[in-house]
Design a protein around this motif. Sequence first.
Motif, mmCIF file in Angstrom:
data_model
loop_
_atom_site.group_PDB
_atom_site.id
_atom_site.type_symbol
_atom_site.label_atom_id
_atom_site.label_comp_id
_atom_site.label_asym_id
_atom_site.label_seq_id
_atom_site.Cartn_x
_atom_site.Cartn_y
_atom_site.Cartn_z
ATOM 1 N N LYS A 227 -39.658 38.245 -11.462
ATOM 2 C CA LYS A 227 -39.103 37.891 -10.155
ATOM 3 C C LYS A 227 -39.820 38.628 -9.033
ATOM 4 N N LEU A 230 -43.039 36.883 -8.419
ATOM 5 C CA LEU A 230 -42.843 35.593 -7.762
ATOM 6 C C LEU A 230 -42.526 35.766 -6.282
ATOM 7 N N ASP A 231 -41.904 36.889 -5.933
ATOM 8 C CA ASP A 231 -41.575 37.140 -4.533
ATOM 9 C C ASP A 231 -42.790 37.561 -3.717
ATOM 10 N N ASP A 294 -31.129 25.425 -7.120
ATOM 11 C CA ASP A 294 -31.911 26.338 -6.282
ATOM 12 C C ASP A 294 -31.044 27.356 -5.550
ATOM 13 N N THR A 295 -29.831 26.953 -5.212
ATOM 14 C CA THR A 295 -28.976 27.838 -4.420
ATOM 15 C C THR A 295 -28.239 28.863 -5.257
ATOM 16 N N GLU A 297 -27.527 31.963 -8.089
ATOM 17 C CA GLU A 297 -28.107 33.294 -8.239
ATOM 18 C C GLU A 297 -29.316 33.286 -9.155
ATOM 19 N N ASN A 298 -29.249 32.433 -10.196
ATOM 20 C CA ASN A 298 -30.356 32.355 -11.148
ATOM 21 C C ASN A 298 -31.311 31.198 -10.842
ATOM 22 N N TRP A 300 -33.795 31.020 -9.022
ATOM 23 C CA TRP A 300 -35.204 31.394 -8.907
ATOM 24 C C TRP A 300 -35.977 31.165 -10.196
ATOM 25 N N THR A 303 -37.148 27.285 -10.643
ATOM 26 C CA THR A 303 -38.026 26.963 -9.518
ATOM 27 C C THR A 303 -39.284 27.843 -9.537
ATOM 28 N N GLY A 304 -39.125 29.082 -9.993
ATOM 29 C CA GLY A 304 -40.280 29.961 -10.107
ATOM 30 C C GLY A 304 -41.261 29.481 -11.160
ATOM 31 N N HIS A 307 -43.022 26.516 -9.786
ATOM 32 C CA HIS A 307 -44.016 26.984 -8.815
ATOM 33 C C HIS A 307 -45.274 27.478 -9.530
#
Length: 846
Positions: A227, A230-231, A294-295, A297-298, A300, A303-304, A307
Amino acid sequence: RALTSLSRRHPALPDEVLNLSKHLLELLPSENLAENDDYARSIIHLIELRSGASSDATVRWEPLAVGLRLIVDYLEKRTSELPQSAQLSAAADEAGDYNDEDEGTGLGTGGGGVYAEGPRIPKTAAETAAALTQKELPPTSSAPVFQLMTELPSILNTNVEHAEPRVRSLVAQAVGAYARYATSLLNWLDSSTDITDEAERKKLQLAAEHAQVGRRNIHATILLSLKSHLDMKEPSRENNPSAASDGALDDTTGWRALETNLHALASYVDGCVGKNGGDGSYVNEEAALFDSADTDENGWFLTGLQHCCVVHVNRHVRAAAAAVLGVLIKSCMRSRDPSHEDLLVDEDSPFRLVLKETLKGTLADNWSQVRMAGSVLGRRFVQALLKIYKSRNGDDEDGEEEDLTVFESAAGDLVPMLLPRMCLNRFYLAQGVKLYSQETWKEVFGSHDHAADEDGLHSSVESRGGGGMGAVARNAAPLCRYYSKMCDADNHAVREAACQGVAELAQKVGQHPLYADYLSPYVNMLLQALLMCFHDESWPVRDEACLACGTFCIAYAEECRPELPTLFERWTEQLTDQIWSVREDAACALGDAVTAYGPEMLEKVLAVIRKSLPAAKDQPPMSREEYKKLQNDVSAHTGNQVYSCGSLAPKLRKGGAGRIGCSSCVVDRPKQPWEATDGAIYLLRELCTRFPNRDDTEREDVILGDNILLPLMTELADVARLSHYPQSDDLRTTLFKQLPQIAEAMGKRRFKGLYLDLFIELLSKNLDDRHGTGASQLSIHAAGQCCEEIAKLIGFGIMRGRLEAIGCDDAFDSVMEERKREQAMIATPGHFIGAFSPFGPPVVSS
């Protein structure tokens, strides 16, 4: 090998490291390493020794890497020693319910293991058999492996972002080995009835619980690191210079350990082999990660991964992320839980939507490495969908959807996206992608009895929905749109594959009595795409477009008639191209046009031949010395673009627009007059082999009689005698290669009576270089082979007699003896036989 490598490192490692490695080497021959506490302690000590915990600038990473390698081997052996019941869930993947024995994570290191440092290597039968015959040796509560399992999580967590990428790759392998042993241990304890000592069972259960805590702790560390990466901000593929092939970007800036984090996650998921969705099953333990919007908590997580697969600029990251999605699919299928299968089947499932977008991108990626990873992911996803569909609907071929293939019924809304990409990748330039995609197509559409061994689209009236042919025909609209788009793609290899795919549509679907009408509305669209490819600077693209247009004219003659003037102009341009194979295929396309349009096209083609045959007479005189000097002129080869394989290669333009390629297929020298004559030879061959006589012709109204052919062949023989230019030898080589096919088509009597004497003197001069003509070895070999094949047709005695009349019988005898020796050598045991393979030597006879 890993231990012995430590003594060869430069600069030399500390004596303490070298002494410990020698000690470990002495322990390796021990028959029972599982109970050898010294061996386990020594591995941990090696890892701790100069492993990176110190702030000393001389810290070396090699002991850590070797220690991790030893841990992986140690845990894999301990896992294989557990009773088979403990490995049931994993073994079923390879040998039973879920047929997934191809690549493990999709990027394996040889036994289906996780990706580390090499390409995907499928498992072998020998490895599988060895695993099944492994001696069972379950652990006791005091076994050294549990001490190792206690120490290992902190080591892995500390080094998951190690500065050395080779260490991070080994950490990924160790994570997988740890997870597989920990979850296999759970399976064994849950199913074992052999542990009669209750106190011992409790101790083992406690050790197993501690292992699960360490396993989940490792997973949490990997997710946290993933994570954080990814950020990070990273260059997008659109703005990255390397994506445009005119700049470079290193493989670490902006993402550091992201790739190896993905490897570690794939290893972890693949190692979680808990039974039937219970403890140790990844999809059961981490269900929230699979079904998060997407909205959430998990959110990411999915979608990560999407990406990383589709957007990330680095190809290694894209391929690694695709491998993670592949093992997530595997985890869903391992659980055998309908709710987990719904994650793959439900059209609104976030996981399925991510898979859809990922496959859409990776199956069309510019990098073959990513396209290969996407192909592996696609096969796994399709196999899972087929298995789910058959388990829920049975294997009955009849039903409400009997007009569709099982693939169409199972894939549903994915078909318009998946099918075109699956089709095109069967023609992709990279052999790994091409062969793997062809095998996938056979697995999906081939029947058990006959269609699996057929080539192409695997049409079968006995298969449900017409097999692959029926699926392609029913989805002609998305398929043709995709092919048309790919004919204008940036990558010349993709454009070439698209042209081949279009040609297949014309040949297989366009000439099929049941499915031809499905393709008719899109003929004009495909023709326009092919006409655009005629202007491509990459000659393989032009070559394939030329052939495809000829095939379309046969299948859809009337639909192609409005474009016929343009097509004829393009074909005749290609007939004089600088590349010999382009000239030959242009001749094939013109032959197709004569087959499609009959006498009206024959007259135009004959006019082209009459104009092109004598063109070599206009070739400027040049000696061989002048030609060689021109070829070796330093100034002509200085300051040109240096080409490399990959995204940093130069652009190949198509009609003036920028295109990306992985090699130079541009030929910018002027066309030569002799090349027009060379193209006319190929065109003559096409006419002679297609329309030789009334009994053997592709059209009854097209016959190539002697009144037409004899003057042309006489002209050809005269032009072939010219030798005032160095390329004349190449022209004669072409003639000698085509002449046997022309003779075979005409027949023995006709060729021997009218045409043999035209070329017999020319052949005799090229059987050897006794006349000092400077004939090349290629020309001499072609002449010898031509003589042999014609002799087989008309008789060796007759052929020898004709040559004896001009004093060349001894050269003929010498050539025939040499040919016999070559054939005998090929038949000798120990020599290579069969066709050459780009992946290694052919099979040898025993």
